[in-house]
Design a protein around this motif. Structure first.
Motif, PDB file in Angstrom:
ATOM      1  N   ASN A  39       0.660 -21.985 -23.680  1.00  0.00           N
ATOM      2  CA  ASN A  39      -0.682 -22.567 -23.656  1.00  0.00           C
ATOM      3  C   ASN A  39      -0.898 -23.639 -22.593  1.00  0.00           C
ATOM      4  N   PHE A  40      -0.011 -23.745 -21.606  1.00  0.00           N
ATOM      5  CA  PHE A  40      -0.246 -24.635 -20.471  1.00  0.00           C
ATOM      6  C   PHE A  40      -1.334 -24.012 -19.603  1.00  0.00           C
ATOM      7  N   GLN A  41      -2.031 -24.856 -18.845  1.00  0.00           N
ATOM      8  CA  GLN A  41      -3.027 -24.348 -17.910  1.00  0.00           C
ATOM      9  C   GLN A  41      -2.743 -24.916 -16.525  1.00  0.00           C
ATOM     10  N   PHE A  42      -2.576 -23.995 -15.555  1.00  0.00           N
ATOM     11  CA  PHE A  42      -2.334 -24.372 -14.169  1.00  0.00           C
ATOM     12  C   PHE A  42      -3.470 -23.796 -13.326  1.00  0.00           C
ATOM     13  N   VAL A  43      -4.218 -24.665 -12.651  1.00  0.00           N
ATOM     14  CA  VAL A  43      -5.343 -24.240 -11.824  1.00  0.00           C
ATOM     15  C   VAL A  43      -5.156 -24.808 -10.421  1.00  0.00           C
ATOM     16  N   ASP A  44      -5.206 -23.947  -9.409  1.00  0.00           N
ATOM     17  CA  ASP A  44      -5.039 -24.362  -8.010  1.00  0.00           C
ATOM     18  C   ASP A  44      -3.776 -25.202  -7.819  1.00  0.00           C
ATOM     19  N   CYS A  45      -2.683 -24.762  -8.397  1.00  0.00           N
ATOM     20  CA  CYS A  45      -1.410 -25.492  -8.306  1.00  0.00           C
ATOM     21  C   CYS A  45      -0.437 -24.783  -7.378  1.00  0.00           C
ATOM     22  N   ARG A  46       0.565 -25.533  -6.933  1.00  0.00           N
ATOM     23  CA  ARG A  46       1.630 -24.995  -6.086  1.00  0.00           C
ATOM     24  C   ARG A  46       2.977 -25.342  -6.713  1.00  0.00           C
ATOM     25  N   PHE A  47       3.868 -24.349  -6.735  1.00  0.00           N
ATOM     26  CA  PHE A  47       5.257 -24.546  -7.143  1.00  0.00           C
ATOM     27  C   PHE A  47       6.110 -24.278  -5.903  1.00  0.00           C
ATOM     28  N   ALA A  60       0.020 -18.958 -21.375  1.00  0.00           N
ATOM     29  CA  ALA A  60      -0.088 -19.813 -20.187  1.00  0.00           C
ATOM     30  C   ALA A  60      -1.172 -19.266 -19.264  1.00  0.00           C
ATOM     31  N   SER A  61      -1.897 -20.164 -18.645  1.00  0.00           N
ATOM     32  CA  SER A  61      -2.976 -19.781 -17.742  1.00  0.00           C
ATOM     33  C   SER A  61      -2.583 -20.133 -16.310  1.00  0.00           C
ATOM     34  N   PHE A  62      -2.577 -19.112 -15.442  1.00  0.00           N
ATOM     35  CA  PHE A  62      -2.283 -19.298 -14.029  1.00  0.00           C
ATOM     36  C   PHE A  62      -3.507 -18.842 -13.240  1.00  0.00           C
ATOM     37  N   GLN A  63      -4.262 -19.795 -12.709  1.00  0.00           N
ATOM     38  CA  GLN A  63      -5.473 -19.501 -11.952  1.00  0.00           C
ATOM     39  C   GLN A  63      -5.311 -20.047 -10.537  1.00  0.00           C
ATOM     40  N   LYS A  64      -5.185 -19.147  -9.567  1.00  0.00           N
ATOM     41  CA  LYS A  64      -4.942 -19.504  -8.166  1.00  0.00           C
ATOM     42  C   LYS A  64      -3.696 -20.376  -8.042  1.00  0.00           C
ATOM     43  N   VAL A  65      -2.580 -19.845  -8.487  1.00  0.00           N
ATOM     44  CA  VAL A  65      -1.315 -20.570  -8.431  1.00  0.00           C
ATOM     45  C   VAL A  65      -0.419 -19.926  -7.375  1.00  0.00           C
ATOM     46  N   TYR A  66       0.173 -20.772  -6.532  1.00  0.00           N
ATOM     47  CA  TYR A  66       1.014 -20.320  -5.431  1.00  0.00           C
ATOM     48  C   TYR A  66       2.452 -20.748  -5.684  1.00  0.00           C
ATOM     49  N   PHE A  67       3.355 -19.797  -5.532  1.00  0.00           N
ATOM     50  CA  PHE A  67       4.786 -20.045  -5.699  1.00  0.00           C
ATOM     51  C   PHE A  67       5.465 -19.802  -4.355  1.00  0.00           C
ATOM     52  N   GLN A  68       6.238 -20.769  -3.879  1.00  0.00           N
ATOM     53  CA  GLN A  68       6.948 -20.614  -2.615  1.00  0.00           C
ATOM     54  C   GLN A  68       8.395 -21.054  -2.790  1.00  0.00           C
ATOM     55  N   GLY A  69       9.314 -20.152  -2.401  1.00  0.00           N
ATOM     56  CA  GLY A  69      10.737 -20.464  -2.460  1.00  0.00           C
ATOM     57  C   GLY A  69      11.256 -20.664  -3.871  1.00  0.00           C
ATOM     58  N   CYS A  70      10.618 -20.037  -4.840  1.00  0.00           N
ATOM     59  CA  CYS A  70      10.981 -20.239  -6.246  1.00  0.00           C
ATOM     60  C   CYS A  70      11.885 -19.134  -6.783  1.00  0.00           C
ATOM     61  N   LYS A  71      12.739 -19.517  -7.697  1.00  0.00           N
ATOM     62  CA  LYS A  71      13.555 -18.567  -8.452  1.00  0.00           C
ATOM     63  C   LYS A  71      12.802 -18.339  -9.759  1.00  0.00           C
ATOM     64  N   GLU A  78       2.880 -10.595 -18.520  1.00  0.00           N
ATOM     65  CA  GLU A  78       1.887 -10.027 -19.434  1.00  0.00           C
ATOM     66  C   GLU A  78       1.608 -10.935 -20.624  1.00  0.00           C
ATOM     67  N   ALA A  79       2.460 -11.917 -20.869  1.00  0.00           N
ATOM     68  CA  ALA A  79       2.238 -12.865 -21.963  1.00  0.00           C
ATOM     69  C   ALA A  79       1.226 -13.949 -21.578  1.00  0.00           C
ATOM     70  N   CYS A  80       0.883 -14.017 -20.295  1.00  0.00           N
ATOM     71  CA  CYS A  80      -0.055 -15.043 -19.818  1.00  0.00           C
ATOM     72  C   CYS A  80      -1.480 -14.749 -20.284  1.00  0.00           C
ATOM     73  N   ASN A  81      -2.291 -15.779 -20.275  1.00  0.00           N
ATOM     74  CA  ASN A  81      -3.719 -15.638 -20.520  1.00  0.00           C
ATOM     75  C   ASN A  81      -4.307 -14.845 -19.344  1.00  0.00           C
ATOM     76  N   PRO A  82      -4.959 -13.707 -19.592  1.00  0.00           N
ATOM     77  CA  PRO A  82      -5.470 -12.888 -18.486  1.00  0.00           C
ATOM     78  C   PRO A  82      -6.721 -13.450 -17.811  1.00  0.00           C
ATOM     79  N   PHE A  83      -7.380 -14.447 -18.418  1.00  0.00           N
ATOM     80  CA  PHE A  83      -8.633 -14.962 -17.886  1.00  0.00           C
ATOM     81  C   PHE A  83      -8.406 -15.610 -16.515  1.00  0.00           C
ATOM     82  N   LEU A  84      -9.055 -15.083 -15.484  1.00  0.00           N
ATOM     83  CA  LEU A  84      -8.973 -15.568 -14.098  1.00  0.00           C
ATOM     84  C   LEU A  84      -7.537 -15.660 -13.580  1.00  0.00           C
ATOM     85  N   PHE A  85      -6.649 -14.799 -14.093  1.00  0.00           N
ATOM     86  CA  PHE A  85      -5.246 -14.780 -13.662  1.00  0.00           C
ATOM     87  C   PHE A  85      -5.177 -14.469 -12.164  1.00  0.00           C
TER      88      PHE A  85
END
Length: 186
Positions: A39-47, A60-71, A78-85
């Protein structure tokens, strides 16, 4: 009870995060392996350069989330919240992840390792797989229309069970499309 809201913060080298909404935040060199992001919400975030392998993503909500160099091994998107995924990946290791039935239209994967990833019944139309290793990735009844695989490698995609209209492939990748037909290319 309302979740705490965090905006435009940079989190560096942390290993835990409190439940809340994170907008415009950057996470650098964080160790979130096996974290519970329920149930975390990440919007316009970078990892950046984080380890989020085996994290729990229920709701969990991932909306415009960017991952770089991550493991990021073993994640079940599929367990994420699909809204604006919306997620994008660059130089990430996503082995053994599942995107089962995910709407990932327009997702970009750049220089990623996607070995044994499950794309069953997912919509990755218009997605870009640039310089990605797809060894053992499962595409089963997936929508890959207009997806770009020209620089991807080690994939096996059956044109008979997946939607591939206007998808882009290089000549070097034709063997990955013809494997199911038993055709040898030399």
């Amino acid at each position: 009870m309302e979740k705490p809201y965090h905006a435009d913060h940079v989190f560096d080298k942390i290993d835990s995060l409190s439940l809340g909404e994170y907008e415009g935040c950057t996470f650098r060199n964080c160790l979130f392996e096996s974290a519970d992001f329920k149930n975390f919400q990440f919007v316009d975030c970078r990892f950046e350069d984080c380890n989020v392998s085996l994290a729990k993503l229920s709701g969990a909500s991932f909306q415009k989330v960017y991952f770089q160099g991550c493991k990021m091994q073993g994640l079940r998107f599929e367990a994420c919240n699909p809204f604006l995924f919306e997620v994008h990946f660059k130089k990430c290791v996503l082995n053994l992840c599942s995107f089962y039935q995910i709407n990932g239209k327009g997702t970009s994967f750049e220089a990623c390792t996607l070995q044994e990833v499950d794309f069953t019944e997912a919509n990755f139309s218009e997605a870009k797989f640039d310089d990605c290793d797809l060894a053992g990735a499962l595409f089963d009844r997936s929508n890959l229309e207009k997806a770009d695989f020209r620089n991807a490698f080690n994939y096996r995609i059956s044109p008979t069970i997946n939607r591939l209209k206007k998808a882009k492939f290089s000549q070097d990748g034709l063997a990955g499309l013809l494997h199911d037909f038993g055709i040898e290319i030399s």
